[in-house]
Design a protein around this motif. Structure first.
Motif, PDB file in Angstrom:
ATOM      1  N   GLN A  13     -15.501  -2.833  -0.018  1.00 62.35           N
ATOM      2  CA  GLN A  13     -14.983  -3.408   1.203  1.00 62.35           C
ATOM      3  C   GLN A  13     -13.696  -4.122   1.230  1.00 62.35           C
ATOM      4  N   PRO A  14     -13.459  -5.019   0.172  1.00 57.74           N
ATOM      5  CA  PRO A  14     -12.177  -5.679   0.344  1.00 57.74           C
ATOM      6  C   PRO A  14     -11.031  -4.710   0.032  1.00 57.74           C
ATOM      7  N   MET A  15     -11.266  -3.436  -0.698  1.00 56.29           N
ATOM      8  CA  MET A  15     -10.292  -2.659  -1.095  1.00 56.29           C
ATOM      9  C   MET A  15      -9.867  -1.955   0.308  1.00 56.29           C
ATOM     10  N   TYR A  16     -10.964  -1.549   0.883  1.00 62.75           N
ATOM     11  CA  TYR A  16     -10.761  -0.790   2.359  1.00 62.75           C
ATOM     12  C   TYR A  16     -10.158  -1.728   3.380  1.00 62.75           C
ATOM     13  N   ALA A  17     -10.321  -3.130   3.217  1.00 69.70           N
ATOM     14  CA  ALA A  17      -9.348  -3.907   4.249  1.00 69.70           C
ATOM     15  C   ALA A  17      -7.914  -4.215   3.791  1.00 69.70           C
ATOM     16  N   ARG A  18      -7.546  -3.694   2.752  1.00 74.11           N
ATOM     17  CA  ARG A  18      -6.017  -3.929   2.139  1.00 74.11           C
ATOM     18  C   ARG A  18      -5.076  -3.216   2.822  1.00 74.11           C
ATOM     19  N   GLY A  20      -2.333  -1.698   1.983  1.00 77.75           N
ATOM     20  CA  GLY A  20      -1.766  -0.637   1.359  1.00 77.75           C
ATOM     21  C   GLY A  20      -2.787   0.554   1.661  1.00 77.75           C
ATOM     22  N   PHE A  21      -4.030   0.207   1.553  1.00 78.78           N
ATOM     23  CA  PHE A  21      -4.927   1.346   1.709  1.00 78.78           C
ATOM     24  C   PHE A  21      -4.957   1.553   3.247  1.00 78.78           C
ATOM     25  N   LEU A  22      -4.813   0.649   4.168  1.00 82.10           N
ATOM     26  CA  LEU A  22      -5.042   0.971   5.660  1.00 82.10           C
ATOM     27  C   LEU A  22      -3.566   1.828   6.110  1.00 82.10           C
ATOM     28  N   LEU A  23      -2.459   1.222   5.437  1.00 82.43           N
ATOM     29  CA  LEU A  23      -1.231   1.981   5.714  1.00 82.43           C
ATOM     30  C   LEU A  23      -1.454   3.455   5.425  1.00 82.43           C
ATOM     31  N   ARG A  24      -1.745   3.505   4.329  1.00 83.69           N
ATOM     32  CA  ARG A  24      -2.029   5.126   3.676  1.00 83.69           C
ATOM     33  C   ARG A  24      -2.594   5.928   4.430  1.00 83.69           C
ATOM     34  N   ARG A  25      -3.843   5.524   5.050  1.00 88.89           N
ATOM     35  CA  ARG A  25      -4.733   6.112   5.815  1.00 88.89           C
ATOM     36  C   ARG A  25      -4.386   6.309   6.946  1.00 88.89           C
ATOM     37  N   ALA A  26      -3.705   5.290   7.745  1.00 85.68           N
ATOM     38  CA  ALA A  26      -2.976   5.571   9.046  1.00 85.68           C
ATOM     39  C   ALA A  26      -1.770   6.613   8.973  1.00 85.68           C
ATOM     40  N   HIS A  27      -1.382   6.604   7.897  1.00 86.06           N
ATOM     41  CA  HIS A  27      -0.182   7.763   7.570  1.00 86.06           C
ATOM     42  C   HIS A  27      -0.741   9.172   7.622  1.00 86.06           C
ATOM     43  N   GLN A  28      -2.048   9.253   6.716  1.00 86.88           N
ATOM     44  CA  GLN A  28      -2.651  10.557   6.774  1.00 86.88           C
ATOM     45  C   GLN A  28      -3.017  10.951   8.053  1.00 86.88           C
TER      46      GLN A  28
END
Length: 161
Positions: A13-18, A20-28
């Motif tokens: 869960q902390p990784m999914y809230a980072r 970098g993860f969120l920006l990459r997912r938003a870009h996808q």
């Protein structure tokens, strides 16, 4: 057989809230939304951005184009080659330097870009649909602040025209 000690890792869960993860997912998601809207034209976000810059700065060379889009040299070359192969962009020797190529949209490129504008607008509306107008403005402000604050860490320079 005994299992060797393994280091403890943090929960997911902390990784999914980072960021970098969120920006990459938003870009996808952004790329998928855009490409679904522009599928009939066969345009990617990179191609649309390239065509938009060239529409505003005909005769631009590849280096300045790359900087205006924050692309690396390989990416801009690949995008230009694809657009050129489709007859949407023309490359000619630059009037300023025989060593540089000047880029411009062809008549067909202008036609495709005009068709893409409303589709890109619809993609933007879908992408920002979960947010109200105030949240959209704040998201853009924060992303601009993040990008400008970390610009020196980027692999490709950004120099808006």
């Amino acid at each position: 057989m005994e299992t060797p000690d393994r280091p403890l890792f943090e929960p997911l869960q902390p990784m999914y809230a980072r960021p970098g993860f969120l920006l990459r997912r938003a870009h996808q998601i952004s790329a998928a939304v855009f490409e679904s809207h522009c599928a009939a034209l066969g345009l990617t976000q990179a191609q649309y951005g390239t065509m938009t810059v060239l529409a505003n700065a005909p005769g631009l060379d590849q280096t300045r184009l790359a900087r205006a889009l924050a692309f690396d040299k390989v990416t801009v070359l690949r995008v230009i080659r694809g657009l050129s192969d489709r007859g949407l962009v023309r490359r000619a020797t630059s009037a300023q330097s025989r060593r540089q190529l000047a880029l411009e949209l062809t008549d067909e490129g202008w036609t495709v870009l005009r068709s893409a504008q409303s589709l890109a607008g619809a993609a933007y509306q879908q992408l920002t649909g979960p947010l109200d107008a105030k949240e959209t403005k704040e998201l853009v402000r924060l992303l601009q602040k993040l990008n400008s604050g970390l610009a020196n860490s980027a692999r490709a320079p950004f120099q808006p025209l």
